[in-house]
Write a protein that holds these residues in place. Sequence first.
Motif, PDB file in Angstrom:
ATOM      1  N   LEU A  40       5.069  26.733  24.904  1.00 47.91           N
ATOM      2  CA  LEU A  40       5.614  25.503  24.340  1.00 47.91           C
ATOM      3  C   LEU A  40       5.474  25.394  22.817  1.00 47.91           C
ATOM      4  N   ALA A  41       4.985  26.427  22.161  1.00 44.84           N
ATOM      5  CA  ALA A  41       4.723  26.319  20.720  1.00 44.84           C
ATOM      6  C   ALA A  41       6.002  26.026  19.931  1.00 44.84           C
ATOM      7  N   ALA A  42       7.077  26.758  20.180  1.00 42.97           N
ATOM      8  CA  ALA A  42       8.321  26.542  19.441  1.00 42.97           C
ATOM      9  C   ALA A  42       8.921  25.182  19.770  1.00 42.97           C
ATOM     10  N   TRP A  43       8.865  24.805  21.051  1.00 39.44           N
ATOM     11  CA  TRP A  43       9.365  23.480  21.440  1.00 39.44           C
ATOM     12  C   TRP A  43       8.573  22.383  20.743  1.00 39.44           C
ATOM     13  N   ARG A  44       7.257  22.533  20.647  1.00 38.21           N
ATOM     14  CA  ARG A  44       6.441  21.520  19.966  1.00 38.21           C
ATOM     15  C   ARG A  44       6.846  21.383  18.510  1.00 38.21           C
ATOM     16  N   HIS A  45       7.046  22.517  17.863  1.00 39.97           N
ATOM     17  CA  HIS A  45       7.409  22.483  16.445  1.00 39.97           C
ATOM     18  C   HIS A  45       8.738  21.749  16.256  1.00 39.97           C
ATOM     19  N   ALA A  46       9.723  22.049  17.113  1.00 45.15           N
ATOM     20  CA  ALA A  46      11.033  21.408  16.999  1.00 45.15           C
ATOM     21  C   ALA A  46      10.965  19.922  17.340  1.00 45.15           C
ATOM     22  N   SER A  47      10.175  19.561  18.352  1.00 49.41           N
ATOM     23  CA  SER A  47      10.139  18.176  18.825  1.00 49.41           C
ATOM     24  C   SER A  47       9.344  17.271  17.891  1.00 49.41           C
ATOM     25  N   ARG A  48       8.283  17.789  17.305  1.00 47.45           N
ATOM     26  CA  ARG A  48       7.467  16.956  16.421  1.00 47.45           C
ATOM     27  C   ARG A  48       8.252  16.495  15.197  1.00 47.45           C
ATOM     28  N   ALA A  49       9.187  17.336  14.758  1.00 50.65           N
ATOM     29  CA  ALA A  49       9.949  16.997  13.556  1.00 50.65           C
ATOM     30  C   ALA A  49      10.771  15.727  13.745  1.00 50.65           C
ATOM     31  N   GLY A  50      11.241  15.476  14.968  1.00 53.04           N
ATOM     32  CA  GLY A  50      12.076  14.305  15.200  1.00 53.04           C
ATOM     33  C   GLY A  50      11.401  13.192  15.960  1.00 53.04           C
ATOM     34  N   LEU A  51      10.077  13.212  16.054  1.00 51.79           N
ATOM     35  CA  LEU A  51       9.363  12.211  16.844  1.00 51.79           C
ATOM     36  C   LEU A  51       9.239  10.904  16.070  1.00 51.79           C
ATOM     37  N   PRO A  52       9.780   9.794  16.595  1.00 53.25           N
ATOM     38  CA  PRO A  52       9.656   8.522  15.875  1.00 53.25           C
ATOM     39  C   PRO A  52       8.252   7.946  15.994  1.00 53.25           C
ATOM     40  N   ALA A  53       7.880   7.134  15.030  1.00 50.92           N
ATOM     41  CA  ALA A  53       6.545   6.531  15.032  1.00 50.92           C
ATOM     42  C   ALA A  53       6.315   5.698  16.285  1.00 50.92           C
ATOM     43  N   ALA A  54       7.363   5.066  16.803  1.00 50.21           N
ATOM     44  CA  ALA A  54       7.213   4.217  17.981  1.00 50.21           C
ATOM     45  C   ALA A  54       6.762   4.992  19.209  1.00 50.21           C
ATOM     46  N   ALA A  55       6.981   6.316  19.220  1.00 53.26           N
ATOM     47  CA  ALA A  55       6.631   7.131  20.385  1.00 53.26           C
ATOM     48  C   ALA A  55       5.197   7.650  20.341  1.00 53.26           C
ATOM     49  N   ARG A  56       4.510   7.484  19.231  1.00 55.08           N
ATOM     50  CA  ARG A  56       3.193   8.122  19.074  1.00 55.08           C
ATOM     51  C   ARG A  56       2.136   7.605  20.039  1.00 55.08           C
ATOM     52  N   PRO A  57       2.120   6.311  20.427  1.00 52.93           N
ATOM     53  CA  PRO A  57       1.116   5.892  21.416  1.00 52.93           C
ATOM     54  C   PRO A  57       1.191   6.664  22.731  1.00 52.93           C
ATOM     55  N   VAL A  58       2.399   7.063  23.123  1.00 54.32           N
ATOM     56  CA  VAL A  58       2.558   7.843  24.347  1.00 54.32           C
ATOM     57  C   VAL A  58       1.914   9.212  24.197  1.00 54.32           C
ATOM     58  N   VAL A  59       2.134   9.866  23.070  1.00 58.20           N
ATOM     59  CA  VAL A  59       1.540  11.182  22.835  1.00 58.20           C
ATOM     60  C   VAL A  59       0.015  11.070  22.834  1.00 58.20           C
ATOM     61  N   THR A  60      -0.513  10.041  22.175  1.00 60.24           N
ATOM     62  CA  THR A  60      -1.964   9.834  22.133  1.00 60.24           C
ATOM     63  C   THR A  60      -2.530   9.621  23.531  1.00 60.24           C
TER      64      THR A  60
END
Length: 330
Positions: A40-60
């Motif tokens: 998942l390393a490449a997917w993580r790199h691509a996905s993090r670039a477009g992650l909105p701030a509103a979604a960060r509580p879910v990741v945490t």
Amino acid sequence: MPRLVFSDSDLGRVRFAILPFQETLKAARGLGLPKPPPGLAAWRHASRAGLPAAARPVVTLCSAHTRHLPDFLTPQPANDPMSFEDELHAALDDPSVPVQQDTAAFAGVLETVPVVVHTLLHHPDRGRRTLRHAFTAFHQAVLAADWPRLHAQLAADVAYRARLAAQHGLDAMLATLCPPHVRWEYPHLGFDGPSAPDFALGGRGLVLVPSMFLTDGVHRQLNDRQQPMLFYPARTAGAFWRDTGGRGWPDGRLAGAIGERRAAVLRALADRPGCGTTDLATALGVTPATASTHVANLRRAGLVVTTRVARTARHELTPLGRHLLDAHIG
């Protein structure tokens, strides 16, 4: 190794489910863990670039522990297919669900309690509203566009295991579910994890849920209020992430994937399910390298899955590939 204990009645209540909201949880976990799960390393790199701030509580929340989440986030799956919105509603909008109790149990296994968990504990209504907004934002930013391709892989996994059970019995299906993370020896299904007492299914059976983002083992959902669940890596997840690196066709559509030559590949695989690359090339009258390129493009679009038997790659259509062939190509 923890073990689930089956009775004869449990064997008759094993079923599969494809759960888009649960894939969202697994994707958020994969995005937030300090070390990326395999592939998942490449997917993580691509996905993090477009992650909105509103979604960060879910990741945490989803990466606060490598194996656990609050139980209320994994509601009982219905017998009919569930959409992302169906699952989100079942998880966050049912007033009978013990959100604080489940969150307190989850907080008890954490070294550090993040803000989102603290809010769920002390202000559960506000916490649920925050999560609803965050999950929706995460799903739209990270998963929604690629869901057709991901769903095709998950559906292919379920179809394969259903055929295996029908042809060779439930024993064969469970024995090959997810080696080496799962071991089956009736009446016990053992799985990787910290030592724990045996868990008797008690006639409730088991829901098996494949995941494209859970590439590092299995997860379980075991409590007294719903049918037990076991999440496991889909059999094509490794090849899928190697092919795409997390960067698929634009908007998850089939644009660029189908031309006459690739349509011919679909027809050939419909006639020869599970054939190898050399046999496919012979049927098409092309070189093995050309056949392999066509298959790779179709695999990226979610139309074909490839597995390895010894040193031979075996190709077959996904349910999406069959549907496309039936509806548009013939």
